[in-house]
Motif scaffolding. Structure first.
Motif, PDB file in Angstrom:
ATOM      1  N   UNK A  31     -28.390   0.279  11.999  1.00  0.00           N
ATOM      2  CA  UNK A  31     -28.003  -0.553  10.635  1.00  0.00           C
ATOM      3  C   UNK A  31     -27.167  -1.765  11.081  1.00  0.00           C
ATOM      4  N   UNK A  32     -26.806  -1.747  12.133  1.00  0.00           N
ATOM      5  CA  UNK A  32     -26.038  -3.074  12.672  1.00  0.00           C
ATOM      6  C   UNK A  32     -26.804  -4.343  12.768  1.00  0.00           C
ATOM      7  N   UNK A  33     -28.468  -4.026  13.057  1.00  0.00           N
ATOM      8  CA  UNK A  33     -29.204  -5.318  13.105  1.00  0.00           C
ATOM      9  C   UNK A  33     -30.194  -5.414  11.872  1.00  0.00           C
ATOM     10  N   UNK A  34     -29.719  -4.531  11.010  1.00  0.00           N
ATOM     11  CA  UNK A  34     -30.783  -4.609   9.803  1.00  0.00           C
ATOM     12  C   UNK A  34     -30.173  -5.529   8.483  1.00  0.00           C
ATOM     13  N   UNK A  35     -30.862  -5.708   7.885  1.00  0.00           N
ATOM     14  CA  UNK A  35     -30.699  -6.670   6.879  1.00  0.00           C
ATOM     15  C   UNK A  35     -30.604  -6.032   5.573  1.00  0.00           C
ATOM     16  N   UNK A  36     -29.441  -6.166   4.671  1.00  0.00           N
ATOM     17  CA  UNK A  36     -29.227  -5.651   3.390  1.00  0.00           C
ATOM     18  C   UNK A  36     -30.087  -6.131   2.462  1.00  0.00           C
ATOM     19  N   UNK A  37     -31.084  -5.844   1.483  1.00  0.00           N
ATOM     20  CA  UNK A  37     -31.941  -6.295   0.661  1.00  0.00           C
ATOM     21  C   UNK A  37     -31.294  -6.088  -0.681  1.00  0.00           C
ATOM     22  N   UNK A  38     -30.726  -5.020  -0.918  1.00  0.00           N
ATOM     23  CA  UNK A  38     -29.893  -4.836  -2.058  1.00  0.00           C
ATOM     24  C   UNK A  38     -28.751  -3.676  -1.919  1.00  0.00           C
ATOM     25  N   UNK A  39     -27.796  -3.953  -2.658  1.00  0.00           N
ATOM     26  CA  UNK A  39     -26.340  -3.359  -2.660  1.00  0.00           C
ATOM     27  C   UNK A  39     -26.237  -2.945  -4.317  1.00  0.00           C
ATOM     28  N   UNK A  40     -26.139  -1.869  -4.832  1.00  0.00           N
ATOM     29  CA  UNK A  40     -25.407  -1.642  -5.898  1.00  0.00           C
ATOM     30  C   UNK A  40     -24.808  -0.301  -6.104  1.00  0.00           C
ATOM     31  N   UNK A  41     -23.987  -0.187  -7.154  1.00  0.00           N
ATOM     32  CA  UNK A  41     -23.182   1.094  -7.209  1.00  0.00           C
ATOM     33  C   UNK A  41     -23.589   1.851  -8.785  1.00  0.00           C
ATOM     34  N   UNK A  42     -23.760   3.023  -8.760  1.00  0.00           N
ATOM     35  CA  UNK A  42     -23.468   3.805  -9.922  1.00  0.00           C
ATOM     36  C   UNK A  42     -22.495   4.808 -10.202  1.00  0.00           C
ATOM     37  N   UNK A  43     -22.030   4.604 -11.347  1.00  0.00           N
ATOM     38  CA  UNK A  43     -20.558   5.413 -11.623  1.00  0.00           C
ATOM     39  C   UNK A  43     -20.805   6.560 -12.505  1.00  0.00           C
ATOM     40  N   UNK A  44     -20.415   7.767 -12.672  1.00  0.00           N
ATOM     41  CA  UNK A  44     -20.451   8.656 -13.338  1.00  0.00           C
ATOM     42  C   UNK A  44     -18.843   9.193 -13.560  1.00  0.00           C
ATOM     43  N   UNK A  45     -18.138   8.367 -14.616  1.00  0.00           N
ATOM     44  CA  UNK A  45     -16.720   8.915 -14.668  1.00  0.00           C
ATOM     45  C   UNK A  45     -16.628  10.245 -15.357  1.00  0.00           C
ATOM     46  N   UNK A  46     -17.392  11.043 -15.873  1.00  0.00           N
ATOM     47  CA  UNK A  46     -17.443  12.156 -16.409  1.00  0.00           C
ATOM     48  C   UNK A  46     -18.603  13.001 -16.090  1.00  0.00           C
ATOM     49  N   UNK A  47     -18.746  12.987 -14.749  1.00  0.00           N
ATOM     50  CA  UNK A  47     -19.640  13.661 -13.996  1.00  0.00           C
ATOM     51  C   UNK A  47     -19.785  15.173 -14.208  1.00  0.00           C
ATOM     52  N   UNK A  48     -18.429  15.868 -14.274  1.00  0.00           N
ATOM     53  CA  UNK A  48     -18.139  17.445 -14.366  1.00  0.00           C
ATOM     54  C   UNK A  48     -16.709  17.406 -14.999  1.00  0.00           C
TER      55      UNK A  48
END
Length: 453
Positions: A372-389
């Protein structure tokens, strides 16, 4: 023959299961879902070329009820089950290890792996083995176990902090969405006994091979319609009123307000939504349901321009990472590699800025995946589940209600009810099946009273 009308409120796994079973029992069933889709907390969305699940869901071979639902929905072939439990465990500060089972009678099936688990010292491994045997003798239905946490019990057994983090917590946090010090020992006992210790193959891990929206939502909609269930999405139940021996349910949909009637109602929504629905009915303990609270799960998604690991999944210690999954094929990525980091008990990350999570997790991935050190990141995002359980803490067993209520025909379902299981897909499906059985028994009882009169 029509045996009466049942309204199921909620289109998650519990509601889908209850509706299908009630239809099979001969009831006329309407299922109401406030959202535009079925599947509850398990759903997908499109981002660019990716079909993204909001959270990474896995399950175990011991989830027999959930596997039965997948068969009923016609999607049992859309999952991949390990032939044998195997989890690579990575660390940025040491050599990797593997947790796996052997083809030996339980609990000996884990002994070779535990005794060879290089994340612990030899003394810690020996103590872990003794603790596992002691845990196997516990009864998950013992009320006293719900008064203490898994962390307390492990400390009483003399487990080291490292053993708690590197083994017990590794599994418990993922299963209970709670750190060992915050997790009910009763629920932990259920997880470790049913899921790991009692049967040789119970912990074999299955991963869906299609997006969850397809596995649950789309498949459920088809199965419900085929079973004759009246499925109404974008239809929100506002409350539930008693009317004679039946019920009136005011609803709001895209057309406007209306009122449905039913002989029985299954309330299959999370506890926060269930409480106001039954507020006008004599259901005990409703005021306590809020104490179940909620626990969050955060998923960090990274799309690289090239493959950075050959592992399908891995657990990670000594790192902000917890579990990492390769989602490339499942999400339909046509280039590079798409990894999802699943973070349970994620209170510290639920409100964090995406930029801050990027700065934390991208270096962490580079530490355990050198490519991963030599790889480029094409997309980065986050999903959040505040009330998952719900918050699966000590004391919750006394709050979780049974399916049957004192109001004949009013039944509760959902993973938060008293299933004996943690908040899992298995618990949700079991609750739905049990709710349908209660509806059936209540209607039989009412018919018997009417005939006798």
């Amino acid at each position: 023959m029509n045996r009466g009308q049942v309204v199921v409120v909620g289109g998650g796994l519990a509601g889908v299961t209850a509706a299908l079973r009630c239809a099979e029992l001969g009831f006329e069933v309407r299922l109401l879902e406030a959202r535009s889709r079925l599947g509850g907390a398990t759903y997908s969305f499109v981002r660019g070329e990716l079909v993204v699940d909001t959270g990474q869901h896995v399950f175990l071979r011991c989830y027999t009820a959930y596997r039965g639902l997948l068969r009923r929905l016609g999607v049992a072939d859309s999952i991949s089950m390990q032939p044998q439990f195997r989890v690579p465990v990575l660390s940025p500060v040491g050599r990797p290890a593997v947790l796996r089972r052997w083809n030996l009678p339980a609990p000996a099936h884990l002994a070779p792996s535990l005794l060879d688990y290089r994340m612990l010292t030899v003394a810690e491994r020996a103590r872990v083995a003794r603790t596992a045997l002691a845990l196997r003798r516990l009864d998950p239905d013992d009320p006293a176990l719900d008064d203490i946490s898994l962390g307390q019990w492990l400390r009483q057994r003399g487990e080291s902090p490292r053993a708690v983090d590197a083994l017990w917590g590794l599994l418990a946090v993922a299963a209970l969405n709670a750190e060992p010090g915050d997790a009910s020992m009763a629920l932990a006992t259920k997880v470790f006994r049913t899921g790991v210790l009692d049967s040789t193959d119970s912990a074999d891990i299955a991963i869906p091979q299609v997006p969850l929206g397809q596995l649950h939502g789309d498949a459920a909609h088809r199965a419900l319609l085929a079973a004759g269930v009246d499925v109404r999405v974008r239809c929100k139940a506002r409350t539930i009123h008693r009317s004679g021996t039946g019920f009136r349910i005011p609803v709001r949909d895209g057309v406007g307000d209306s009122v449905l009637t039913a002989d029985s109602v299954v309330v299959a929504v999370p506890h926060r939504a269930a409480a106001p629905l039954v507020a006008d009915l004599p259901v005990p303990g409703v005021a306590e349901w809020g104490r179940l609270s909620a626990a969050p799960i955060v998923n960090v998604h990274v799309l690289y321009d090239r493959p950075v690991t050959g592992l399908e999944m891995a657990a990670v210690l000594d790192s902000p990472l917890q579990w990492v999954f390769d989602r490339t094929a499942i999400a339909g990525a046509t280039r590079g590699q798409y990894l999802a980091i699943s973070l349970s008990a994620a209170q510290e990350h639920i409100h964090a800025r995406t930029e801050d999570l990027h700065d934390l997790f991208v270096p962490a991935l580079r530490q355990v995946f050198p490519h991963a050190r030599d790889a480029q990141i094409l997309d980065f995002f986050v999903t959040r589940e505040p009330n998952a359980t719900f918050r699966q803490a000590p004391g919750t067993a006394a709050i979780r209600p049974p399916a049957r209520t004192p109001v004949p025909g009013l039944v509760l379902a959902g993973a938060w009810t008293a299933t004996g299981w943690p908040d899992t897909t298995e618990g949700a499906v079991l609750s739905g099946t049990h709710a349908a059985e209660v509806v059936d028994l209540d209607q039989r009882s009412q018919r018997g009273v009417e005939v006798t009169a």
